[in-house]
Design an enzyme around this catalytic site. Structure first.
Site, PDB file in Angstrom:
ATOM      1  N   VAL A 335       5.356 -23.515 -22.384  1.00 55.93           N
ATOM      2  CA  VAL A 335       5.044 -22.669 -23.238  1.00 55.93           C
ATOM      3  C   VAL A 335       6.273 -22.037 -23.924  1.00 55.93           C
ATOM      4  CG1 VAL A 335       2.998 -21.910 -21.929  1.00 55.93           C
ATOM      5  CG2 VAL A 335       5.050 -21.058 -21.255  1.00 55.93           C
ATOM      6  N   ASP A 336       5.931 -21.840 -25.206  1.00 56.33           N
ATOM      7  CA  ASP A 336       7.000 -21.037 -26.173  1.00 56.33           C
ATOM      8  C   ASP A 336       7.005 -19.673 -25.842  1.00 56.33           C
ATOM      9  OD1 ASP A 336       9.014 -20.831 -28.204  1.00 56.33           O
ATOM     10  OD2 ASP A 336       7.277 -19.681 -29.396  1.00 56.33           O
ATOM     11  N   LYS A 337       7.888 -18.845 -25.525  1.00 58.39           N
ATOM     12  CA  LYS A 337       7.694 -17.489 -25.277  1.00 58.39           C
ATOM     13  C   LYS A 337       7.148 -16.642 -26.440  1.00 58.39           C
ATOM     14  CE  LYS A 337      11.326 -14.762 -25.896  1.00 58.39           C
ATOM     15  NZ  LYS A 337      10.714 -13.678 -26.481  1.00 58.39           N
ATOM     16  N   THR A 338       7.846 -16.810 -27.788  1.00 57.81           N
ATOM     17  CA  THR A 338       7.740 -15.499 -28.692  1.00 57.81           C
ATOM     18  C   THR A 338       6.426 -16.060 -29.335  1.00 57.81           C
ATOM     19  OG1 THR A 338      10.036 -15.721 -29.029  1.00 57.81           O
ATOM     20  CG2 THR A 338       8.551 -14.779 -30.864  1.00 57.81           C
ATOM     21  N   THR A 340       3.519 -16.442 -28.087  1.00 58.75           N
ATOM     22  CA  THR A 340       2.462 -17.199 -27.029  1.00 58.75           C
ATOM     23  C   THR A 340       2.479 -16.443 -25.798  1.00 58.75           C
ATOM     24  OG1 THR A 340       3.193 -19.340 -27.636  1.00 58.75           O
ATOM     25  CG2 THR A 340       2.047 -19.285 -25.521  1.00 58.75           C
TER      26      THR A 340
END
Length: 893
Positions: A335-338, A340
Site C-alpha cells: 500500500v502507498d501511504k499518501t 491510500t
C-alpha cells in the site's frame, strides 16, 4: 537527452548551478542561440516520449487464440466436425467459441493509454531564454542547455537545475507521492545519495509550480528525465498473467492431451476390430464433442463478467476480468501511504498553548478558552487560504487545514474585518511567514526554531522545545504561532515576538482504514507500506491504523545496496519501505513475486504506475489517482476507500470456489459422456447418445446450471481460508476425486438404463430417449450436489447460521428451465425429429429420478463424512503449501 557522460561524474543536484551552466556551455542570461538549439535537436532529438508502435488488432486476436488452449481445442473439434459434414456440431461449437472470445477480447482489448496519460504531464508550451530574449515555445523543442522560466500554475517542461528561485514551491505528488508542496532553493547543493523527494535544487518534468517563480537550466529531456524513466519502465514490462489465467491454460492443455489420447486409442481399437474408417471418424467426432466441455469457457467468462458487474456496484471498477478472481489469491498487499492509508490533506491533530502549558486533542470536545482562541486567531490572520468558486477552501494544504479547523469550532474568518498592510510569504530559507494588518499587529507563523529565535523572552525555549519533541514523536508537523506589536521598519526582519503556542498537523488516516487493516490481517494477508515519505511519518501512520511493522524497515538507499536475490531474502520480513522511487517499488513487488507470493499494489501517483502494472493486481485510487496510475492498474477504487478491497477479496475467493464447483460439474459430465461413448464403442454397441443429444447436454443442459453455480453467494468459511498459493492447480486432488466419483456414477446409472432398455438387441427411439433422459437427470442432481464441494446440501436448509446458505434463485431457475427444455425435446414432435426422441411415461420418470438422485445422496454422505473426519483439512493443506513458500503472513502479526 542529458549532458555528455564524460562530463557527468556528478549528478546535477550535487553541483553548484554555475558548474552545470559551464558544462552545458550555456548562459543564465543569454541561453542558447538558434543554431546551437538546432544542432542539439538534430543530435539528440526532441523533448518528447517516443512510444513503441501499438500492436495491430489482428495480431492481438491471433495471439489471444494461440495462448488459449481451450479455445484451440474447440476450434479443432469444430473443424473436424465441419470436414465430416457434421455442420450442426460445427455451428454449435463455433457459437460457443465466438461468445467466449468476443466477451473476453472486448474486455481485455484496450490501447496503452497509461503512456499517453504520461505525455499529458509534459506541458505543450513553456518560456525559454534564447539569445537573451524570452520566447514562448513548444516544450518538445527544448534541448539540454536551454534556460527556462516558470511561474505559479506552470508545469515544469523538463528536468531543470535551478539557477534562481523566489518563494518557489512545487507540487511533486504525482511523481513522489508527497502530500505537501516542496520548497525549492537554487543555492542548495546535495550529496549523491539524496533521494528524489529531497532534492530541493532541481525541478522535475511534469511537476506543478504551486507558488513563486523560478529559472533553471535544462539538464535532462525526454527519456532521460525522471518521468521519462517511468515511461521506459512502462514500455519495457509485459503483462503478468493472473493465477486463474494460468490455471485455465493448464486445464485446457491437460484436457487436450487426455482427450485426444483417449480418442486416439479408441480410434485404433475400432480399426483393429475391423470397423470402417468413415465410421471411426464419426465416432471420433462424437468423442471429441463429448470430451470437450464447450460451455466451460463461456461459463468462466460470464462468471467473471458478473463478478465485475457486482464489484462496480460496490465502488470498485475492474478493468480486467481475471483480476476479480485473483483478488482471492493475494497474500501480499503493498500500500502507498499518501492518499491510500491517509486522506491526502493536512488536518490539525493537536494544539499547545504556552499560557496554559498544556496539550489538547483537536476534536469537537476541545475547550475553547481565551488562550486557544488567541492561538487560532493568529493561525487565521497569518494565512493565505481562500474559498474557491465551488465553496471549498483553496491554497496551501497547511493553511487550508488551519482554516477548516477554526471553521469547525465556529470561529469566524477575522481577515474580512482587517486590511492587509504587508506580507512576507513563506520561504525555505526563512522557514516562516508574517502578515501585518491595519490594527498595527504582525502575525507570525513558522518552524519552532525560527520562531523562538525571534521571541522577546528566551526563558520559554526549554518548555517549548519539550512540547515540540512530544508532538514530533507522534509524527506531527509542528507549526509555531506568535505576534508582535513592533515589527520594525523592515518586514523581513521581524523581532520581539510574543509566543502564543503550537499546532501539530498531520495527513490523518482514513476513518475506514483501521478496521480494514484488521480484516485483511485476519484474512492472512501480509500488508506492506511503501512510501516516499520519511520513516517517522510512516511509522506514525502505521501505528495509528494498527498495521504491524516489526523491527526491520528499509529505506530506498538501503534497497540500492541490496542485490535482487538479497532483497528477495529480506523482503518477506519487512513491512515498511520508505523514501522509495518508482524503481524501488518495482523491485519490491518483483521480490515478493519471486518468493511465490501473489501481490496486490495500491497507488495514485505517476511514481506508482510501473509497480501497479507489474503487480498481480494493480489497484489505483479513483478520486486522487492520476490518469497514468488508473490506466496502468487492473482495478480502480472509485472512492479512494481501501475498505472496498474487503468486498473485492470476498468476491475473489467466492468466485474461485464457484469456478471449482462448476468445473467439477461440467468435467464430470464431459468425462461421463466420453466414457459412455468409449465403452459402447469398445464393446461394439451403438452409441447411447447421438451428437445432437451430446451437444444439448454440453451447451444447453450444462450451461445454465453451471452458470448459476458461478454466482453462489460467498461462504464465510471460504472467505477466511488462507490465500490460495500461486502454484495451486484449479484441479485440486479433492476436485479430481469428486469428478471421477460423479462420472463413474453417471456412467454406471446411464449404462444400466441403456442395457435394460435395449436388452432385446434392437436400439429404438424409446431406448435412446430413456438413456438421454437418465443422463440429463443425473446431470441435474449432479449440479445440485456441486453447489458446495465441502458442505452437504441438506445442511443448506438447516436453521443453524453456520451451515445455512442464501438461496440461489438463479440456480433454481436454471435447473427448472433445463428440465422444462428437456421435456420439450421429449414430447414436442418438432424437437423429436431433431433429437430422435419419443414420449415416455410418468412411471419411466419416477424410475429415472429415483436412480439419478443417487448421485446427490452419495455426495452429501461423503461431504458429511469428510466434515466429521477432518474439518480443517483444506486449511491445513493450504497452510502447508504456504510454508513451502517459506512465507506465513501470521508471523508478522
Amino acid at each position: 537527452m542529458s549532458f555528455p557522460s564524460s562530463q557527468a561524474q556528478l549528478p546535477a543536484y550535487a553541483l553548484p548551478f554555475e558548474d552545470i551552466l559551464s558544462r552545458l556551455a550555456t548562459s543564465s542570461t543569454q541561453g542558447l542561440g538558434p543554431k546551437e538549439v538546432a544542432s542539439r535537436q538534430k543530435r539528440f532529438g526532441f523533448n518528447e516520449f517516443v512510444l513503441s508502435d501499438e500492436e495491430p488488432l489482428w495480431q492481438r486476436v491471433y495471439k489471444s487464440l494461440l495462448e488459449n488452449h481451450l479455445i484451440l481445442l474447440l476450434l479443432i473439434s469444430a473443424f473436424i466436425s465441419a470436414a465430416l459434414g457434421h455442420y450442426e456440431d460445427a455451428v454449435s461449437i463455433t457459437l460457443a467459441i465466438l461468445i467466449v472470445f468476443t466477451v473476453g477480447f472486448i474486455q481485455e482489448y484496450r490501447s496503452e493509454k497509461s503512456l499517453e496519460a504520461l505525455k499529458k504531464l509534459a506541458p505543450p508550451h513553456c518560456h525559454v531564454i534564447r539569445d537573451g530574449k524570452v520566447f514562448n515555445t513548444l516544450a518538445r523543442e527544448l534541448v539540454v542547455g536551454d534556460v527556462v522560466i516558470f511561474n505559479t500554475g506552470d508545469r515544469v517542461p523538463a528536468d531543470v537545475r535551478l539557477i534562481e528561485s523566489s518563494e518557489l514551491e512545487l507540487d511533486q505528488s504525482s511523481l513522489t507521492g508527497e502530500t505537501e508542496a516542496i520548497v525549492k532553493c537554487h543555492m542548495t547543493v546535495h550529496n549523491e545519495a539524496v533521494p528524489v523527494s529531497e532534492r530541493s535544487n532541481v525541478a522535475y518534468m511534469g511537476t506543478l509550480v504551486s507558488n513563486g517563480s523560478g529559472k533553471g537550466v535544462v539538464y535532462a529531456t525526454a527519456k532521460d528525465t525522471e518521468f521519462g524513466q517511468v515511461v521506459e519502465l512502462l514500455q519495457d514490462m509485459t503483462e503478468v498473467k493472473t493465477p486463474l489465467q494460468k490455471a485455465m491454460d493448464d486445464l485446457g492443455r491437460q484436457l487436450s492431451y487426455i482427450s485426444f489420447a483417449i480418442i486416439g486409442i479408441i480410434f485404433l481399437v475400432g480399426l483393429f476390430q475391423g470397423r470402417k474408417l468413415q465410421d471411426m471418424f464419426n465416432v471420433g467426432v462424437s468423442l471429441a464433442v463429448a470430451a470437450i466441455p464447450e460451455g466451460l469457457p463461456v461459463v468462466v467468462m460470464v462468471t467473471l463478467a458478473l463478478g465485475v458487474l457486482r464489484m462496480s456496484k460496490r465502488n470498485v471498477i475492474v478493468k480486467k476480468m481475471p483480476a476479480v478472481e485473483t483478488l482471492g489469491s493475494i497474500n501480499v498487499l503493498c500500500v502507498d501511504k499518501t492518499g491510500t492509508l491517509t486522506e491526502n490533506c493536512m488536518k490539525v491533530a493537536s494544539v499547545y498553548t504556552l499560557a496554559d502549558n498544556k496539550f489538547s486533542n483537536a476534536d469537537a470536545s476541545i475547550p475553547l478558552n481565551d488562550k486557544l482562541q488567541q492561538l487560532l486567531a493568529v493561525s487565521n490572520l497569518c494565512n493565505t487560504a481562500y474559498i474557491g468558486s465551488d465553496g471549498e477552501w483553496r491554497g496551501q494544504s497547511t493553511d487550508v487545514g488551519l482554516m477548516q479547523f477554526s471553521q469547525s469550532l465556529g470561529i469566524a474568518d477575522q481577515r474580512k474585518e482587517l486590511t492587509r498592510v504587508s506580507e512576507v510569504p513563506f520561504s525555505s530559507l526563512r522557514k516562516w511567514m508574517a502578515i501585518t494588518y491595519s490594527d498595527g499587529l504582525t502575525y507570525f507563523k513558522g518552524g519552532a526554531e525560527a520562531t523562538l529565535e525571534r521571541c522577546s523572552s528566551l526563558e520559554i525555549k526549554e518548555t517549548v522545545d519539550a512540547a515540540v519533541t512530544q508532538m514530533t514523536s507522534q509524527g506531527l508537523r509542528v507549526i509555531a504561532l506568535a505576534y508582535t506589536k513592533d515589527p520594525g521598519s523592515n518586514p523581513h526582519d521581524v523581532a520581539q515576538l510574543t509566543f502564543v503556542g503550537l499546532i501539530g498537523m498531520q495527513d490523518p488516516p482514513r476513518d475506514t482504514i483501521a478496521p480494514t487493516i484488521d480484516w485483511l490481517l485476519k484474512a492472512q494477508i501480509h500488508i506492506v507500506m511503501i512510501t516516499g515519505d520519511a520513516k517517522d511519518t510512516a511509522l506514525s501512520i502505521a501505528s495509528a491504523v494498527g498495521m504491524p511493522v516489526g523491527n526491520i524497515t528499509l529505506s530506498g538507499a538501503q534497497i540500492d545496496m541490496l542485490g535482487d536475490h538479497e532483497l528477495e531474502e529480506v523482503a518477506t520480513h519487512v513491512s515498511l519501505f520508505y523514501r522509495t522511487t518508482p524503481n524501488h517499488k518495482m523491485r519490491i513487488v518483483k521480490a515478493f513475486q519471486n518468493r511465490g507470493c501473489v501481490v496486490a499494489m495500491t497507488g495514485d501517483g505517476v511514481n506508482d504506475a510501473p509497480a501497479l502494472k507489474i503487480a498481480d493486481i494493480g489497484i489505483a485510487m479513483g478520486c486522487s489517482g492520476t490518469d497514468v496510475a488508473k490506466e496502468a492498474a487492473d482495478m480502480i477504487l472509485v472512492k479512494d476507500d481501501l475498505s472496498s478491497l474487503i468486498n473485492a477479496v470476498e468476491e475473489g475467493k467466492a468466485i474461485f470456489a464457484n469456478i471449482q464447483c462448476f468445473i467439477t460439474f461440467q468435467l464430470s459430465t464431459s468425462v461421463a459422456a466420453l466414457s459412455l461413448i468409449a465403452i459402447a464403442t469398445t464393446l461394439g454397441f451403438s452409441n447411447p447418445l447421438n451428437a445432437m443429444q451430446i451437444l444439448w447436454i454440453n451447451i444447453l443442459m450444462d450451461g445454465p446450471p453451471a452458470q448459476s453455480l458461478g454466482v453462489e453467494p460467498a461462504d464465510p468459511d471460504v472467505v477466511f481460508l488462507p490465500p490460495r498459493p500461486r502454484s495451486q492447480s484449479i484441479l485440486s486432488h479433492k476436485v479430481l476425486v469428486r469428478i471421477l466419483i460423479n462420472a463413474v456414477m453417471i456412467v454406471a446409472g446411464t449404462l444400466f438404463i441403456y442395457a435394460r432398455e435395449s436388452k432385446d438387441g434392437e436400439v429404438t427411439a424409446r431406448d435412446t430417449t430413456m438413456t438421454f433422459t437418465c443422463f440429463v437427470l443425473f446431470d441435474m442432481f449432479n449440479a445440485l450436489s456441486c453447489r458446495s464441494l465441502t458442505k452437504p446440501i441438506l445442511l443448506s436448509f438447516s436453521n443453524r447460521p453456520h451451515h445455512s446458505r442464501p438461496t440461489n434463485y438463479m440456480f433454481i431457475g436454471s435447473v427448472t428451465g433445463s428440465i422444462v427444455g428437456h421435456c420439450l425435446v421429449v414430447y414436442v414432435p418438432f424437437f423429436q425429429k431433431i433429437f430422435l426422441t419419443t414420449s415416455i411415461s410418468l412411471y419411466d420418470w419416477a424410475v429415472l429420478i429415483f436412480l439419478a438422485s443417487s448421485i446427490f445422496w452419495v455426495n452429501d454422505f461423503l461431504k458429511l463424512y469428510t466434515m466429521h473426519q477432518s474439518p480443517l483439512a483444506d486449511e491445513e493443506s493450504l497452510l502447508a503449501e504456504s510454508q513451502e513458500l517459506q512465507f506465513l503472513p501470521s508471523k508478522f502479526h
